[in-house]
Design an enzyme around this catalytic site. Structure first.
Site, mmCIF file in Angstrom:
data_model
loop_
_atom_site.group_PDB
_atom_site.id
_atom_site.type_symbol
_atom_site.label_atom_id
_atom_site.label_comp_id
_atom_site.label_asym_id
_atom_site.label_seq_id
_atom_site.Cartn_x
_atom_site.Cartn_y
_atom_site.Cartn_z
ATOM 1 C CG HIS A 277 45.299 31.254 29.327
ATOM 2 N ND1 HIS A 277 45.434 32.623 29.464
ATOM 3 C CD2 HIS A 277 46.415 30.716 29.889
ATOM 4 C CE1 HIS A 277 46.567 32.885 30.074
ATOM 5 N NE2 HIS A 277 47.175 31.756 30.342
ATOM 6 C CE1 TYR B 76 49.876 38.045 31.482
ATOM 7 C CE2 TYR B 76 48.091 36.620 30.746
ATOM 8 C CZ TYR B 76 49.365 36.783 31.259
ATOM 9 O OH TYR B 76 50.129 35.691 31.562
ATOM 10 C CE LYS C 287 49.493 24.263 32.433
ATOM 11 N NZ LYS C 287 48.913 25.069 33.531
ATOM 12 N NE ARG D 286 50.591 26.589 29.949
ATOM 13 C CZ ARG D 286 49.632 26.459 29.019
ATOM 14 N NH1 ARG D 286 49.947 25.957 27.817
ATOM 15 N NH2 ARG D 286 48.388 26.820 29.269
ATOM 16 N NE ARG E 232 51.969 31.314 29.776
ATOM 17 C CZ ARG E 232 51.209 30.706 28.866
ATOM 18 N NH1 ARG E 232 51.689 30.520 27.642
ATOM 19 N NH2 ARG E 232 49.999 30.287 29.162
ATOM 20 C CG HIS F 187 55.254 32.065 33.857
ATOM 21 N ND1 HIS F 187 54.848 31.024 33.048
ATOM 22 C CD2 HIS F 187 54.124 32.578 34.399
ATOM 23 C CE1 HIS F 187 53.532 30.906 33.105
ATOM 24 N NE2 HIS F 187 53.068 31.837 33.915
#
Length: 325
Positions: free
Chosen positions: A291, A300, A188, A164, A268, A265
């Protein structure tokens, strides 16, 4: 002359706007604090429905559930069908309008309550081709100097790891493993993950590190010292997301690529899609992207599937023969 209602300016009332619709639009502004642009957007949406109903001898205020279903079906089958988000917004306007009529005692039933929302689907991420990514990196390399060398390192890391952008610009020097083969990234929720570095990314970091001192200033060095990509001016001590995005936009133009296609992004997304293109398994890509849920990574696979379908349609001999009759 422009009217003023309840202290807010609004455009002159159109003759085709019914008193009920006008009262609803006024309520949005007076009771919900909606801006004039919001009022106008609701008016456009509801007037589109009203005009379609009028062609069939029906008014917006008196329409029933089946009338509204017929309108939605008309949208779905129109030659220039609006996007699902547009249909969903229009349906939301209808629901609010009829709830208002019921609350005001102007109707006893709500014909929009039984309508189903359209399936919006999940938008597929924008993806750059491998050639476009390489063009960005080559253009950055051609700039030379500390700025160009730093930019190459940023791009190579981003394309090699799929970080990110906040993770990228805030990387501490200590994130680089001792053998230089990977990074420890705090993502995160403070969760750490290890991501491998490609050979080009490792080389780019090695080339950049001797020049890193060019981005340090004595009076801010204590703040900057721990970051891989320090900033001379930012309050955080490291390169900001906004500054990196601006640099990337300028680079995109210089590389002859549509700037609307490119953002940190999007790189990414390119990392994940190109890995899957070359046979990587979904679980490994999930771990590298950080994730929590593999369902997030599965988007994806749709991009890859769509690309493969286009390749078959454009290049398979049977597909070309069928298209040519």
């Amino acid at each position: 002359m422009t009217e003023k209602r309840r202290g807010r300016p609004c455009k002159p009332r159109s003759l085709s706007v019914s008193p009920e619709l006008d009262a609803f639009l006024d309520m949005l502004m007076a009771e919900r604090g909606a801006a004039l642009n919001t009022r106008q957007a609701y008016e456009r949406d509801l007037m589109d429905v009203s005009r379609w109903l009028a062609q069939r001898g029906m008014t917006l205020e008196a329409a029933g559930t089946e009338d509204l279903r017929a309108y939605l079906a008309h949208l779905a089958h129109a030659d220039a069908a609006p996007a699902p988000r547009t249909v969903a917004r229009r349906l939301s306007a209808l629901r609010q309008f009829y709830r208002f009529l019921v609350s005001e005692g102007r109707r006893t039933d709500d014909p929009a309550s039984a309508l189903d929302s359209p399936k919006q689907g999940r938008p597929l991420p924008k993806v750059l081709s491998e050639a476009e990514v390489l063009a960005l990196i080559d253009t950055a390399r051609s700039r030379g100097g500390p700025e160009g060398t730093r930019l190459v390192a940023l791009l190579e890391i981003l394309y090699a790891t799929g970080l990110r952008v906040s993770e990228l610009v805030g990387l501490p020097l200590s994130a680089i493993l001792r053998d230089g083969r990977g990074l420890i990234v705090r993502g995160k929720g403070g969760k750490e993950r290890m991501v491998p570095l490609s050979d080009p990314a490792r080389d780019a970091i090695s080339t950049y590190l001797p020049l890193r001192k060019d981005f340090l200033v004595p009076e801010r060095e204590t703040l900057q010292a721990k970051f891989l990509f320090p900033s001379r001016t930012s309050d955080s001590g490291h390169l900001t997301r906004q500054r990196f995005a601006q640099i990337l936009k300028d680079l995109t133009v210089a590389a002859g690529i549509d700037p609307d296609k490119v953002s940190p992004h999007v790189l990414r997304h390119a990392f994940a899609t190109h890995l899957l293109d070359h046979g990587a398994d979904l679980r490994s890509v999930q771990k590298m992207l950080g994730h929590a849920d593999i369902a997030t990574t599965q988007i994806y696979t749709h991009v890859v599937s769509d690309r493969l379908r286009r390749v078959v349609a454009e290049h398979h001999p049977l597909a070309r023969r069928k298209a040519g009759g």
